[in-house]
Design a protein around this motif. Structure first.
Motif, PDB file in Angstrom:
ATOM      1  N   UNK A 271       0.838  -1.206   0.000  1.00 53.00           N
ATOM      2  CA  UNK A 271       0.000   0.000   0.000  1.00 53.00           C
ATOM      3  C   UNK A 271       0.872   1.255   0.000  1.00 53.00           C
ATOM      4  N   UNK A 272       1.936   1.193   0.796  1.00 53.35           N
ATOM      5  CA  UNK A 272       2.825   2.363   0.868  1.00 53.35           C
ATOM      6  C   UNK A 272       3.552   2.590  -0.443  1.00 53.35           C
ATOM      7  N   UNK A 273       4.047   1.517  -1.071  1.00 47.82           N
ATOM      8  CA  UNK A 273       4.873   1.654  -2.269  1.00 47.82           C
ATOM      9  C   UNK A 273       4.036   1.906  -3.525  1.00 47.82           C
ATOM     10  N   UNK A 321      14.497  -6.124 -12.760  1.00 44.81           N
ATOM     11  CA  UNK A 321      14.185  -4.708 -12.520  1.00 44.81           C
ATOM     12  C   UNK A 321      13.222  -4.236 -13.591  1.00 44.81           C
ATOM     13  N   UNK A 322      12.257  -3.458 -13.184  1.00 45.56           N
ATOM     14  CA  UNK A 322      11.246  -2.990 -14.126  1.00 45.56           C
ATOM     15  C   UNK A 322      10.645  -1.693 -13.602  1.00 45.56           C
ATOM     16  N   UNK A 331       5.623   6.868 -12.401  1.00 40.91           N
ATOM     17  CA  UNK A 331       6.334   5.600 -12.552  1.00 40.91           C
ATOM     18  C   UNK A 331       7.268   5.348 -11.376  1.00 40.91           C
ATOM     19  N   UNK A 332       7.424   4.063 -11.052  1.00 38.87           N
ATOM     20  CA  UNK A 332       8.309   3.653  -9.956  1.00 38.87           C
ATOM     21  C   UNK A 332       9.272   2.604 -10.489  1.00 38.87           C
ATOM     22  N   UNK A 357      13.621   3.044  -6.544  1.00 42.41           N
ATOM     23  CA  UNK A 357      13.695   4.358  -7.194  1.00 42.41           C
ATOM     24  C   UNK A 357      14.819   5.200  -6.617  1.00 42.41           C
ATOM     25  N   UNK A 358      14.909   5.208  -5.269  1.00 47.97           N
ATOM     26  CA  UNK A 358      15.965   6.000  -4.639  1.00 47.97           C
ATOM     27  C   UNK A 358      17.340   5.421  -4.939  1.00 47.97           C
TER      28      UNK A 358
END
Length: 527
Positions: A271-273, A321-322, A331-332, A357-358
């Motif tokens: 939910x967070x991501x 990875x996608x 987008x993430x 992402x980070x």
């Protein structure tokens, strides 16, 4: 004996400086007939000037210069360097100069080349060692090594590589050399630690190879101080460890879908991501949310049918990875690990999703830091070498030329000495900003080191590169710098040639830069 001797000999009347006699060797050497030579004076043949250019050869000979090293002018216009001896003799009641002339052109050129190669050896930025193959004692050690180690040349000649490498014994080092001495390998590359005279250690990368010259054989070692590389590797490792710790503590998305592709489990991290609540997702087709392209969605459905039959698929058991899409549309970057589990006689899929992402941004930041000079924010030397290698390969394929511009700020040390290093840093930044404003995005602008810069210009001819260099030179000279006033720069320019290597094209542009400095600075020289 005078006439038939194979050494060049002349008899000169000192007062008139006329040639009284010339043997066959002299006529052959100068390219004149004997009749012609007997009508000439010493100025016509014996020397343009002494090698130092201080005086005419004839004047030096009359003053008793023995031997006199001077340039000789031949009939075909060629100049040769000669060693001239000028004793006096009595001949037919006259005192004459008896010139004995030895052509030392080849020797002089060989000595000049030897001096050049010695200069390269001595002034290399890397440490260079020449080792005796039997005793393993150092035959020669260049200045870079001596200064880094703190030993004198005399001290090092009584030492062996084992004295610098605490992890090696004489036995183990000889074992290391065996593949070279047995000609099983042409080169050995290894990392170790070097110990300075004061006991401090520093990491090095050693390129060791045998070198033969005639019947002589020695070992040559190119030693690269990798202290900065190790620091960078450690820094990158520490940053990655910090990043991984942050990711672990944040938690990962865990999702389970059934044989119909519907969500059966959705944890809080999901939910967070991804932005969707558990209530929104349970019982829903996951991929209808995360795959926006209809064609990709249909391809997924076909692949999912095969998964449901066997529990196998192209990505099962793998981490990929996608990119996926957050509920709000952005987008993430995610790392997805898929595994299959059989529940109630049907195959279900478990997906663990980590938001990277980070990390992706951080990796890009680290990469930018690794290729960028921190002061001027332009590319650094390491990145330039990679780009130069690529450009050479591209030029070989498409036959389109590229050029290099190397420039150096004139008398930059005076800026630091008079105005301080902060002012010096300001000048370097201003120069970098000025140049960036004059070049293309496709050009590679690099801080080569200190106050020296280099520009790689793809698909650029020598003439266009010279024009650009001249334009940049003018802009730099016209800059108004607070407190400092004005600065100038000297430029070297060259174009890549088919026969060039990385080393030769860099050496040529560097030579052009030093030619510009020798020509009075604040100018452009090209070749």
């Amino acid at each position: 004996m005078f006439e038939t001797h194979n050494v060049v000999m002349l008899l000169i009347e000192p007062e008139s400086e006329r040639i009284i006699d010339a043997n066959k060797a002299a006529c052959h050497f100068y390219g004149y007939s004997k009749e012609t030579m007997l009508q000439m004076d010493i100025e016509a043949v014996v020397g343009v000037s002494t090698i130092d250019g201080g005086q005419k050869c004839s004047e030096a000979l009359k003053k008793g210069c023995n031997p006199c090293i001077c340039f000789q002018r031949l009939a075909n216009g060629e100049e040769r360097l000669a060693e001239v001896y000028s004793p006096t003799i009595d001949y037919q009641g006259k005192t004459l100069l008896y010139l004995i002339i030895f052509d030392i052109t080849k020797r002089w050129k060989a000595e000049k080349e030897l001096k050049f190669y010695k200069h390269l050896f001595e002034n290399s930025l890397n440490e260079i060692y020449i080792v005796h193959p039997q005793t393993l004692k150092f035959i020669a050690v260049n200045r870079g090594a001596r200064e880094n180690l703190g030993y004198t040349e005399e001290e090092l000649k009584e030492m062996t590589p084992v004295d610098l490498k605490p992890e090696f014994t004489l036995k183990s080092f000889k074992e290391l050399l065996e593949p070279l001495s047995n000609e099983e390998q042409k080169q050995i590359i290894f990392d170790t630690m070097h110990c300075r005279k004061d006991g401090s250690l520093y990491p090095v990368e050693i390129h060791l190879e045998p070198v033969e010259f005639g019947k002589e054989k020695v070992y040559a070692a190119l030693v690269i101080d990798i202290t900065e590389r190790r620091k960078m590797e450690k820094e990158l490792q520490e940053r990655n460890e910090i990043l991984n710790a942050i990711m672990e503590s944040a938690g990962d998305t865990i999702i389970i879908i059934d044989d119909k592709g519907n969500v059966t489990f959705w944890n809080p991290a999901a939910e967070r991501i991804l932005g969707y609540s558990r209530e929104e997702m349970i019982g829903k087709d996951l991929h209808a949310f995360v795959i926006q392209d209809k064609r990709l969605y249909e391809a997924y459905r076909e692949a999912f049918k095969k998964f449901c039959l066997s529990g196998k698929g192209n990505f099962i058991g793998k981490t990929i990875e996608m990119k996926t899409r957050h509920k709000n549309g952005h987008e993430i970057d995610v790392e997805l690990s898929l595994s299959a589990v059989r529940i109630k006689d049907s195959w279900h899929a478990i997906g663990i999703i980590r938001d990277v992402s980070e990390r992706k941004k951080f990796e890009e930041l680290l990469y930018r830091q690794s290729i960028t000079d921190p002061l001027t924010n332009i590319y650094n030397r390491r990145f330039f070498m990679q780009m130069l290698e690529r450009e050479i390969e591209r030029t070989k394929r498409n036959r389109k030329p590229f050029s290099l511009i190397m420039f150096d700020l004139d008398h930059f040390k005076k800026v630091n000495d008079h105005f301080g290093h902060a002012a010096g840093d300001m000048v370097l930044k201003k120069v970098a900003d000025t140049v960036k404003g004059r070049i293309r995005k496709t050009d590679c602008f690099v801080r080569w080191g200190g106050e020296e810069f280099i520009i790689l210009l793809p698909e650029t001819s020598l003439s266009d590169a010279v024009d650009l260099a001249e334009e940049i030179r003018k802009h730099i000279s016209m800059m108004s710098l607070p407190e400092v006033g004005h600065v100038t720069a000297s430029f070297g320019v060259t174009e890549y040639r088919d026969t060039d290597t990385i080393d030769t094209v860099l050496l040529r542009v560097d030579n052009m830069l030093y030619e510009a400095k020798g020509a009075g600075r604040n100018c452009v020289k090209s070749k």
